[in-house]
Scaffold this motif. Structure first.
Motif, short mmCIF file in Angstrom:
data_model
loop_
_atom_site.label_atom_id
_atom_site.label_comp_id
_atom_site.label_asym_id
_atom_site.label_seq_id
_atom_site.Cartn_x
_atom_site.Cartn_y
_atom_site.Cartn_z
N HIS A 1 0.79 -1.15 0.02
CA HIS A 1 -0.15 -0.06 0.15
C HIS A 1 0.93 1.35 0.00
O HIS A 1 0.72 2.26 -0.72
N GLU A 2 1.97 1.33 0.78
CA GLU A 2 2.82 2.50 0.83
C GLU A 2 3.48 2.68 -0.53
O GLU A 2 3.51 3.63 -0.93
N ALA A 3 3.95 1.69 -1.10
CA ALA A 3 4.56 1.79 -2.39
C ALA A 3 3.47 2.14 -3.61
O ALA A 3 4.20 3.04 -4.50
N GLY A 4 2.22 2.13 -3.50
CA GLY A 4 1.18 2.87 -4.45
C GLY A 4 1.01 3.93 -4.33
O GLY A 4 0.37 4.73 -5.10
N ILE A 5 1.15 4.46 -3.07
CA ILE A 5 0.71 6.21 -2.57
C ILE A 5 1.41 6.89 -3.70
O ILE A 5 0.57 7.82 -4.11
N PRO A 6 2.87 7.14 -4.09
CA PRO A 6 3.21 8.04 -4.87
C PRO A 6 2.65 7.97 -6.23
O PRO A 6 2.69 9.02 -6.98
N LEU A 7 2.02 6.84 -6.44
CA LEU A 7 1.47 6.50 -7.83
C LEU A 7 -0.09 6.94 -7.91
O LEU A 7 -0.79 6.84 -9.03
N GLY A 8 -0.63 7.46 -6.87
CA GLY A 8 -1.76 7.60 -6.56
C GLY A 8 -2.82 6.53 -6.70
O GLY A 8 -3.98 6.76 -7.14
N ILE A 9 -2.30 5.15 -6.59
CA ILE A 9 -3.15 4.09 -6.64
C ILE A 9 -3.95 4.00 -5.25
O ILE A 9 -3.35 3.79 -4.39
N LEU B 1 -4.48 -0.67 9.70
CA LEU B 1 -4.23 0.46 10.50
C LEU B 1 -3.81 1.68 9.51
O LEU B 1 -4.23 2.99 10.06
N VAL B 2 -3.50 1.25 8.60
CA VAL B 2 -3.03 2.43 7.68
C VAL B 2 -3.68 2.79 6.17
O VAL B 2 -3.73 3.77 5.47
N ALA B 3 -4.41 1.77 5.82
CA ALA B 3 -5.17 1.81 4.48
C ALA B 3 -6.44 2.22 4.44
O ALA B 3 -7.33 2.45 5.41
N GLY B 4 -6.78 3.13 3.41
CA GLY B 4 -7.97 3.95 3.58
C GLY B 4 -9.09 3.24 3.48
O GLY B 4 -10.14 3.68 4.18
N GLU B 5 -9.48 1.97 3.02
CA GLU B 5 -10.66 1.51 2.62
C GLU B 5 -10.53 -0.17 3.08
O GLU B 5 -9.53 -0.65 2.38
N SER C 1 11.51 -0.82 -5.52
CA SER C 1 11.19 -1.92 -4.51
C SER C 1 10.58 -2.91 -5.21
O SER C 1 9.79 -2.76 -6.02
N GLN C 2 10.68 -3.93 -4.20
CA GLN C 2 9.71 -5.41 -4.57
C GLN C 2 8.34 -4.88 -4.54
O GLN C 2 7.52 -5.12 -5.44
N PHE C 3 7.88 -3.91 -3.76
CA PHE C 3 6.63 -3.56 -3.50
C PHE C 3 6.03 -2.84 -4.55
O PHE C 3 5.11 -2.97 -4.95
N ALA C 4 6.75 -1.72 -5.02
CA ALA C 4 6.50 -0.86 -6.05
C ALA C 4 6.34 -1.81 -7.47
O ALA C 4 5.56 -1.66 -8.10
N ASN C 5 7.49 -2.74 -7.59
CA ASN C 5 7.24 -3.51 -8.81
C ASN C 5 6.15 -4.21 -8.76
O ASN C 5 5.53 -4.55 -9.92
N HIS C 6 5.87 -4.80 -7.47
CA HIS C 6 4.45 -5.71 -7.56
C HIS C 6 3.05 -4.98 -7.84
O HIS C 6 2.29 -5.56 -8.79
N TYR D 1 5.86 -2.15 11.69
CA TYR D 1 4.41 -2.91 11.16
C TYR D 1 3.33 -2.43 12.14
O TYR D 1 2.03 -2.72 11.60
N GLY D 2 3.45 -1.72 13.10
CA GLY D 2 2.26 -1.53 13.74
C GLY D 2 1.68 -2.51 14.59
O GLY D 2 0.43 -2.61 14.93
N LYS D 3 2.55 -3.59 14.84
CA LYS D 3 1.97 -4.73 15.64
C LYS D 3 2.42 -4.65 17.03
O LYS D 3 3.29 -4.10 17.36
#
Length: 379
Positions: free
Chosen positions: A19-27, A42-46, A283-288, A339-341
């Protein structure tokens, strides 16, 4: 302009970082989480709280999503086939994901494409496990439940027929594998898009403690260049042959006699790729995210000569934030990812990344920060 919605099943730290990696792309991300307290919830919008094992819940969740992806491999294969039949893009799809869900299916398919692995077969009971041990030169052998295992769970190191009883109590098939004489564990991480573009990250060394990944070194030190290339090509071939879309981690054994053998597959962002957050151009997350949306993939090359990831495990010291002052002052280049755990002994609650030109220095910095945050050292 309307940006796509990525639906992610699973609310753990992998979903949080994707989710963090998608934020700069507006995803936009929509999350199916077990509880509101899960790491990503704890951090996702929906956030939708529900059971991924229930098909109607999955159907309701998929409405409004442009693609469905995962932070774990546990969604029933039949449910994913149902979603696909109803026109929902699922990436990776069930025909690929089943190879990460079922170790028996994985071994059979890897055998069919000629991918190297340890000797193995499905065994029926402890006596059959003993017969397998005799076939591969005797005990010890490794027994694995074909479904449901992770982080060392569902895996048994068996020294005798008497030791072999527990795996069969789970009520699922049991895979027996020879105990490999390996020098170390490696991981080859690749990402593949629906139209077949693929990128490969440097092969890394993964160090385990108690069956759990403890430290990852990128690139793997003293790895022969030809063997590293073989590992990357093997991972890319597996991704293509299995039709993987998104991130694929191929966990490998480097044997004492200089071979590589496939140990496990994971079709999602993976602990062995966490170093890419700070150590790779993409990152692996951005490429995923790019892959599941069929966007052009990003550059996987490393930014520094060495990057080390060390997992932060919970200990007897729950207030890890108090350690930030010391760790950040001691190492201004240190990157901390939490991770907020809730902190529980032995639980993965975060990781740190360090990088630089001197491997010994980079390793020492990562190990010090992880141990200080956990409370095992105090200076």
């Amino acid at each position: 302009m309307t940006f796509p919605v990525v639906g992610m099943v699973g609310g753990g730290q992998l979903a949080r970082m994707t989710h963090e990696a998608g934020i700069p792309l507006g995803i936009r991300f929509k999350l199916l989480s077990d509880t509101p307290q899960d790491s990503a919830a704890l951090v996702a919008g929906e956030v939708v709280v529900g059971d991924y094992r229930d098909l109607d819940t999955l159907r309701d969740f998929a409405r409004g999503c442009d693609v469905i992806t995962f932070d774990h491999e546990h969604v029933p294969t039949g449910h994913l086939r149902a979603l696909e039949s109803e026109g929902v893009p699922v990436r990776p799809g069930p025909d690929a994901l089943v190879h990460a869900q079922d170790k028996g299916v994985m071994r059979a398919r890897l055998d069919a494409i000629g991918a190297p692995g340890p000797r193995h077969r499905i065994v029926a009971d402890p006596a059959d496990a003993a017969a397998f041990a005799a076939e591969v030169g005797g005990f010890p052998v490794i027994l694995k439940t074909v479904r449901g295992g992770y982080d060392g769970k569902g895996v048994w190191f068996v020294r005798s027929e008497e030791d072999a009883a527990p795996p069969f109590r789970a009520g699922v098939p049991v895979l027996a594998e020879e105990k490999v004489a390996f020098r170390r564990e490696l991981a080859a991480n690749v990402v593949r898009s629906p139209h077949g573009q693929a990128v490969a990250y440097p092969v890394v060394e993964s160090r385990q403690v108690g069956g759990v990944c403890d430290t990852v070194i990128a690139p793997a030190p003293d790895l022969d260049g030809e063997l590293a290339g073989q590992a990357q090509q093997l991972a890319l071939r597996i991704a293509q042959e299995l039709g993987v879309v998104g991130h694929l981690a191929v966990e490998l054994f480097e044997t004492a006699d200089g071979r590589i053998l496939v140990n496990e597959l994971a079709m999602r962002p993976h602990n062995s790729g966490h170093w890419t957050q700070d150590g790779a151009v993409t990152s692996q997350f951005a490429n995923h995210v790019r892959a599941v949306l069929d966007l052009p993939l990003g550059d996987p090359r490393p930014r520094a000569a060495w990057t080390v990831m060390a997992n932060v495990l919970g200990g007897d010291y729950p207030d890890m934030y108090q350690g930030y002052l010391h760790c950040m002052a001691r190492d201004p280049q240190l990157k901390i990812h939490m991770y907020g755990k809730d902190v529980k002994p032995g639980r993965k609650v975060g990781h740190v990344n360090t990088y630089g030109d001197d491997l010994d220095d980079v390793l020492a910095r990562a190990r010090h920060a992880a141990d200080y945050l956990r409370g095992t050292i105090t200076e």
